[in-house]
Design an enzyme around this catalytic site. Structure first.
Site, PDB file in Angstrom:
ATOM      1  N   ASP A  13       0.815  -1.217   0.000  1.00 58.45           N
ATOM      2  CA  ASP A  13       0.000   0.000   0.000  1.00 58.45           C
ATOM      3  C   ASP A  13       0.850   1.271   0.000  1.00 58.45           C
ATOM      4  O   ASP A  13       0.472   2.279   0.573  1.00 58.45           O
ATOM      5  CB  ASP A  13      -0.956   0.036   1.212  1.00 58.45           C
ATOM      6  CG  ASP A  13      -1.791  -1.223   1.295  1.00 58.45           C
ATOM      7  OD1 ASP A  13      -2.323  -1.638   0.254  1.00 58.45           O
ATOM      8  OD2 ASP A  13      -1.892  -1.801   2.395  1.00 58.45           O
ATOM      9  N   LYS A  16       2.135   2.008  -5.149  1.00 55.81           N
ATOM     10  CA  LYS A  16       2.789   1.456  -6.350  1.00 55.81           C
ATOM     11  C   LYS A  16       1.919   1.646  -7.578  1.00 55.81           C
ATOM     12  O   LYS A  16       2.413   1.842  -8.678  1.00 55.81           O
ATOM     13  CB  LYS A  16       3.073  -0.048  -6.176  1.00 55.81           C
ATOM     14  CG  LYS A  16       4.095  -0.355  -5.107  1.00 55.81           C
ATOM     15  CD  LYS A  16       4.299  -1.850  -4.963  1.00 55.81           C
ATOM     16  CE  LYS A  16       3.074  -2.564  -4.434  1.00 55.81           C
ATOM     17  NZ  LYS A  16       2.676  -2.225  -3.074  1.00 55.81           N
ATOM     18  N   GLY A  40      -4.494  -4.619  -4.313  1.00 59.77           N
ATOM     19  CA  GLY A  40      -5.552  -3.735  -4.801  1.00 59.77           C
ATOM     20  C   GLY A  40      -4.933  -2.445  -5.283  1.00 59.77           C
ATOM     21  O   GLY A  40      -4.217  -1.795  -4.532  1.00 59.77           O
ATOM     22  N   HIS A  41      -5.151  -2.118  -6.543  1.00 56.21           N
ATOM     23  CA  HIS A  41      -4.629  -0.868  -7.076  1.00 56.21           C
ATOM     24  C   HIS A  41      -5.796   0.039  -7.416  1.00 56.21           C
ATOM     25  O   HIS A  41      -6.745  -0.396  -8.061  1.00 56.21           O
ATOM     26  CB  HIS A  41      -3.850  -1.101  -8.370  1.00 56.21           C
ATOM     27  CG  HIS A  41      -2.518  -1.760  -8.151  1.00 56.21           C
ATOM     28  ND1 HIS A  41      -1.862  -1.732  -6.952  1.00 56.21           N
ATOM     29  CD2 HIS A  41      -1.731  -2.445  -8.997  1.00 56.21           C
ATOM     30  CE1 HIS A  41      -0.723  -2.381  -7.077  1.00 56.21           C
ATOM     31  NE2 HIS A  41      -0.623  -2.832  -8.312  1.00 56.21           N
ATOM     32  N   GLN A 223       2.007  -6.094  -2.942  1.00 55.01           N
ATOM     33  CA  GLN A 223       2.443  -6.177  -1.544  1.00 55.01           C
ATOM     34  C   GLN A 223       3.768  -5.403  -1.359  1.00 55.01           C
ATOM     35  O   GLN A 223       4.083  -4.550  -2.164  1.00 55.01           O
ATOM     36  CB  GLN A 223       2.567  -7.625  -1.066  1.00 55.01           C
ATOM     37  CG  GLN A 223       1.229  -8.340  -0.921  1.00 55.01           C
ATOM     38  CD  GLN A 223       0.726  -8.950  -2.211  1.00 55.01           C
ATOM     39  OE1 GLN A 223       1.439  -9.606  -2.930  1.00 55.01           O
ATOM     40  NE2 GLN A 223      -0.536  -8.728  -2.518  1.00 55.01           N
TER      41      GLN A 223
HETATM   42  P1  IMP Z   1      -2.353 -12.860   2.375  1.00 57.95           P
HETATM   43  O1  IMP Z   1      -1.488 -12.298   1.306  1.00 57.95           O
HETATM   44  O2  IMP Z   1      -3.831 -12.683   2.110  1.00 57.95           O
HETATM   45  O3  IMP Z   1      -1.992 -14.272   2.736  1.00 57.95           O
HETATM   46  O4  IMP Z   1      -2.082 -12.003   3.714  1.00 57.95           O
HETATM   47  C1  IMP Z   1      -0.837 -12.059   4.405  1.00 57.95           C
HETATM   48  C2  IMP Z   1      -0.463 -10.669   4.937  1.00 57.95           C
HETATM   49  O5  IMP Z   1      -0.147  -9.804   3.855  1.00 57.95           O
HETATM   50  C3  IMP Z   1      -1.574  -9.977   5.718  1.00 57.95           C
HETATM   51  O6  IMP Z   1      -0.994  -9.194   6.753  1.00 57.95           O
HETATM   52  C4  IMP Z   1      -2.224  -9.072   4.687  1.00 57.95           C
HETATM   53  O7  IMP Z   1      -2.888  -7.973   5.273  1.00 57.95           O
HETATM   54  C5  IMP Z   1      -0.978  -8.637   3.910  1.00 57.95           C
HETATM   55  N1  IMP Z   1      -1.279  -8.233   2.521  1.00 57.95           N
HETATM   56  C6  IMP Z   1      -1.583  -9.041   1.488  1.00 57.95           C
HETATM   57  N2  IMP Z   1      -1.767  -8.312   0.370  1.00 57.95           N
HETATM   58  C7  IMP Z   1      -1.547  -7.031   0.699  1.00 57.95           C
HETATM   59  C8  IMP Z   1      -1.530  -5.801  -0.044  1.00 57.95           C
HETATM   60  O8  IMP Z   1      -1.749  -5.762  -1.257  1.00 57.95           O
HETATM   61  N3  IMP Z   1      -1.248  -4.682   0.665  1.00 57.95           N
HETATM   62  C9  IMP Z   1      -0.955  -4.708   1.997  1.00 57.95           C
HETATM   63  N4  IMP Z   1      -0.929  -5.823   2.721  1.00 57.95           N
HETATM   64  C10 IMP Z   1      -1.221  -6.981   2.079  1.00 57.95           C
END
Ligand code: IMP
Length: 426
Positions: A13, A16, A40-41, A223
């Site tokens: 977040d 990007k 999410g973009h 991420q």
């Molecule tokens: P997962 O990717 O759903 O398995 O989540 C694992 C961790 O990564 C959690 O803390 C999520 O909140 C975080 N996370 C996954 N995708 C994003 C993203 O796009 N932005 C910020 N945090 C993310």
């Protein structure tokens, strides 16, 4: 002409989307290499807001090819919904390509993601519950079903039968759930297969050919580095490789072909989900930044945790990614603060350390050692770096020192126009 990897230098977040979108306008190809619809973009084009989770931002430009690489885990239902949504908004999706080697997120992955989080209770990861972790687990357990398998109905039936039988054992015996019907899953996925078929290709060949032909290629990260399964704050991480190394594996392009690595960060830090966050602000300052920065998740709507910039983590991110350039976002959100803090080291049991510790127990005892810099007022819309306030210039220089990378982009507002491009990247 260069290939540029855009990576998150914090916990995701970082903005990007805005940067890759700017680069996508000049690019021939935009490639996603890891993660799935946990990302999410939000992209604004001509005043219109587009929210995408899986389709690369290049899709908004008719000249640009968008690639979902082999390292991505794809929920076909979500991908098709996104294609339908983009089409209904008048976006041409014919230049979207999906890797035949990408793994699929299956209904049991989504179920198991939620069930595993509930089982962990207070020790939950705070995942997005989109099935990302379980899909990568099956990939590494060599049980995964890939996009190419969708296109072979007989093989697909066998794979789904085998997987559903295994997962039903888990669902019933461990979690006390109702079993899934393999036939129903097969019917559902066969339907997706027909709609996805025109998009499927050997994307590694196409991306390499584009780079070899001198085309401008952007690898769009998802991420952030501190969520990397190897280098992040394990186990509070995602299951893929958001660092620059993940770009090569997730696209099938060798490291020698990537010219620049652009690390994206905010002038503060945010984190969704649980896990270590030494500079977290659990006070009104944190609340003020959350409100000004609209820090609520694009995927889950969760309020994000907020803190000061952490130079220990940024320096580490710079090293593990080999950052060459920086995009510093959201500096406007801190406007009006008298003093801005940057953590430059941690105090761990009376000892000063300048690298993040490897264990959660050590992380929990780390107290940030801050450096204080003067804040800046409202920024307006400076067009060049030499028009920004002196105090902001000192802040940017300090971040450059910590990361040994050069600020190429400084963002002073949400709109594309509110951005200073210090250096052209292509
Ligand atoms: P997962 O990717 O759903 O398995 O989540 C694992 C961790 O990564 C959690 O803390 C999520 O909140 C975080 N996370 C996954 N995708 C994003 C993203 O796009 N932005 C910020 N945090 C993310």
């Amino acid at each position: 002409m260069p290939a540029i990897a855009v990576v998150g230098a914090q916990f995701g977040d970082e903005g990007k989307g805005k940067v890759s979108h700017y680069l996508a306008r000049q690019a021939h190809m935009v490639v996603r290499t890891q993660g799935g619809n946990n990302a999410g973009h939000t992209v604004v084009v001509g005043g219109k807001v587009f929210r995408v989770h899986i389709v690369p931002s290049g899709v908004l430009y008719p000249e640009c090819t968008s690639v979902i690489g082999n390292g991505v885990v794809v929920d076909p239902e979500v991908l098709l919904q996104e294609i339908d949504y983009l089409r209904s908004e008048g976006v041409d999706t014919s230049r979207l390509i999906l890797s035949d080697r990408a793994h699929l997120i299956m209904p049991y992955h989504r179920m198991l993601d939620g069930l595993d989080e509930d089982r962990r209770g207070l020790r939950r990861i705070g995942t997005t519950r989109r099935g990302i972790g379980p899909a990568y687990m099956d990939k590494n357990a060599r049980l995964g079903i890939r996009v190419a398998d969708l296109l072979d109905p007989e093989g697909l039936r066998e794979m789904i039968e085998e997987n559903v039988a295994l997962k039903n054992d888990l669902l019933q015996k461990v979690y006390g759930q109702e079993p899934l019907s393999a036939a129903a899953v097969y019917e559902e996925y066969l339907g997706y297969a027909e709609r996805l078929r025109p998009y499927v290709a050997d994307t590694a060949r196409l991306v390499n050919e584009a780079i070899d032909a001198g085309e401008r290629v952007v690898f769009e990260g998802a991420q952030g580095s501190l969520l990397d399964v190897d280098h992040g704050t394990y186990p509070y991480v995602t299951s893929s490789h958001p660092v620059a190394g993940g770009v090569t594996i997730g696209s099938g392009v060798g490291p020698t072909k990537i010219d620049k690595v652009l690390g994206v960060l905010k002038a503060y830090t945010s984190r969704v989900g649980d896990g270590p966050f030494p500079t977290e602000l659990l006070n009104e300052q944190g609340d003020a930044i959350r409100e000004r920065g609209k820090e609520y998740g694009t995927t889950t709507g969760r309020p994000r945790r907020i803190g000061w910039v952490d130079g220990v983590l940024l320096g580490y991110a710079a090293r593990i990614n080999g950052l060459t350039h920086l995009a510093i976002n959201s500096v406007d959100v801190l406007a009006g603060f008298d003093k801005i803090k940057i953590a430059v080291a941690y105090d761990l049991d009376g000892r000063r350390i300048e690298d993040p510790p490897a264990t959660l127990r050590d992380f929990a005892r780390c107290k940030p050692i801050y450096e204080e810099l003067d804040g800046w007022g409202e920024l307006g819309t400076p067009a060049h770096r030499n028009e920004i306030p002196h105090s902001l210039e000192r802040y940017v220089q300090r971040i450059e020192q910590i990361t040994h990378a050069k600020a190429a982009v400084i963002s002073v507002g949400r709109d594309q126009g509110e951005t200073i491009y210090v250096e052209e990247l292509f």
